[in-house]
Design a protein around this motif. Structure first.
Motif, PDB file in Angstrom:
ATOM      1  N   THR A 101       0.838  -1.203   0.000  1.00 22.69           N
ATOM      2  CA  THR A 101       0.000   0.000   0.000  1.00 22.69           C
ATOM      3  C   THR A 101       0.875   1.255   0.000  1.00 22.69           C
ATOM      4  O   THR A 101       0.613   2.217  -0.746  1.00 22.69           O
ATOM      5  N   ALA A 102       1.914   1.234   0.834  1.00 23.57           N
ATOM      6  CA  ALA A 102       2.839   2.367   0.846  1.00 23.57           C
ATOM      7  C   ALA A 102       3.550   2.499  -0.494  1.00 23.57           C
ATOM      8  O   ALA A 102       3.739   3.609  -1.010  1.00 23.57           O
ATOM      9  N   ALA A 103       3.938   1.365  -1.087  1.00 23.54           N
ATOM     10  CA  ALA A 103       4.610   1.391  -2.393  1.00 23.54           C
ATOM     11  C   ALA A 103       3.695   1.952  -3.475  1.00 23.54           C
ATOM     12  O   ALA A 103       4.143   2.666  -4.377  1.00 23.54           O
ATOM     13  N   ALA A 104       2.406   1.631  -3.371  1.00 25.96           N
ATOM     14  CA  ALA A 104       1.452   2.162  -4.352  1.00 25.96           C
ATOM     15  C   ALA A 104       1.390   3.680  -4.304  1.00 25.96           C
ATOM     16  O   ALA A 104       1.170   4.340  -5.327  1.00 25.96           O
ATOM     17  N   ALA A 105       1.608   4.238  -3.120  1.00 23.68           N
ATOM     18  CA  ALA A 105       1.514   5.689  -2.949  1.00 23.68           C
ATOM     19  C   ALA A 105       2.729   6.434  -3.488  1.00 23.68           C
ATOM     20  O   ALA A 105       2.651   7.648  -3.713  1.00 23.68           O
ATOM     21  N   VAL A 106       3.849   5.737  -3.683  1.00 25.25           N
ATOM     22  CA  VAL A 106       5.064   6.425  -4.144  1.00 25.25           C
ATOM     23  C   VAL A 106       5.490   5.981  -5.542  1.00 25.25           C
ATOM     24  O   VAL A 106       6.570   6.324  -6.013  1.00 25.25           O
TER      25      VAL A 106
END
Length: 300
Positions: free
Chosen positions: A58-63
């Motif tokens: 989820t964090a990777a999707a944001a960056v």
């Protein structure tokens, strides 16, 4: 046949202490997909930092913007289809439809006992997997699902508005046994293998290629039994577990040779581990980046 190159980034670093930059760099290098392991802890990393797969993705999707994201692999060892479906639909939404679920029956490692249960036998894992995958498929495809099985239940489980990807996000099913291959044939948009684990210690690269060829033939039989063309199915090799081990990452030429031999078997995607110093996945980062940026063009 074109060959995609992907990577797997183990979740062993804090997000703000290098992990965020790694996922961004994976996109910059042009990888097709960046996966992570969905474990509670894993092998030699057990006594060190290890973070959850779905929050990390989820964090990777944001960056990132274009990079596909996924698990290699999620298993029933500590997951339930109802809660997993809700988290996957959320992740698919946040990423704008960039999620692939790698899914397998699981093993006997730390995940198998972390909830206090005795490790399941191979037969018990296969029994659960046979029920887990179709139920998860249904949960990700339908607004409301009720189901009562031997191992899993769902009572009016709602998953509105569903996945961004339709009819649901893709499954990459890891399997080598008969029942797993039938699940891959029926529910998988892709099939995943690491090769034959019996050859890891003392086998040869030639024996490994032959063993994988046999796996692909069995996948073809499973597909044929339901009228599906196995040739149109994506085939993913998670590298690092064949007898060659780290050799493909020693140089660009070595990787191109390895990739070419496996492309001939029918693989459409190879996954290489992001280098981790002082581990089984140690590799020269400059060579790794050269492979990422130049290997696929040399395989055209």
């Amino acid at each position: 046949m074109s060959l995609r190159l992907s990577t797997v980034i183990l979740p062993y670093r804090r997000w703000h202490e290098g992990s965020r930059e790694t996922w961004r760099r994976a996109e910059q290098l042009g990888f097709h997909t960046a996966y992570t392991y969905d474990h509670l802890s894993w092998r030699s990393f057990r006594d060190g930092p290890w973070f959850g797969a779905l929050p990390t993705l989820t964090a990777a999707a944001a960056v990132t913007d274009q990079l596909r994201l996924g698990t290699l692999v999620t298993s029933p060892n500590f997951r339930h289809p109802v809660t997993l479906a809700k988290e996957l639909i959320s992740l698919d939404d946040i990423s704008g439809g960039r999620v692939t679920l790698g899914i397998g029956a699981g093993g006997t490692g730390f995940d198998a006992t972390a909830l206090g249960q005795e490790p399941w036998t191979p037969r018990e894992r296969a029994d659960r997997f046979t029920e887990f995958v179709p139920l998860l498929d249904q949960l990700l495809s339908e607004d409301t699902v009720s189901f009562e099985g031997d191992f899993y239940s769902a009572h009016e489980a709602r998953n509105i508005p569903g996945c961004v990807q339709r009819p649901r996000l893709p499954f990459a099913v890891a399997a080598t046994g008969p029942r797993g291959l039938r699940l891959a044939a029926r529910h998988g948009q892709a099939w995943v293998t690491t090769g034959d684990p019996k050859l890891y210690e003392e086998g040869t690269p030639e024996q490994s290629v032959q063993a994988i060829r046999g796996q692909i033939e069995k996948l073809g039989d499973a597909c044929a039994s339901i009228g599906r063309d196995a040739g149109a199915m994506d085939k993913i090799l998670l590298t690092g577990f064949t007898p060659d081990r780290a050799r493909p990452l020693e140089s660009l030429a070595a990787f191109v040779d390895f990739a070419g031999r496996h492309r001939e078997l029918g693989f459409t995607e190879l996954v290489i581990h992001w280098p981790i110093p002082d581990s089984d996945f140690a590799a020269d980062e400059k060579v790794f980046e050269q492979i990422a940026t130049e290997a696929t063009s040399q395989l055209q």
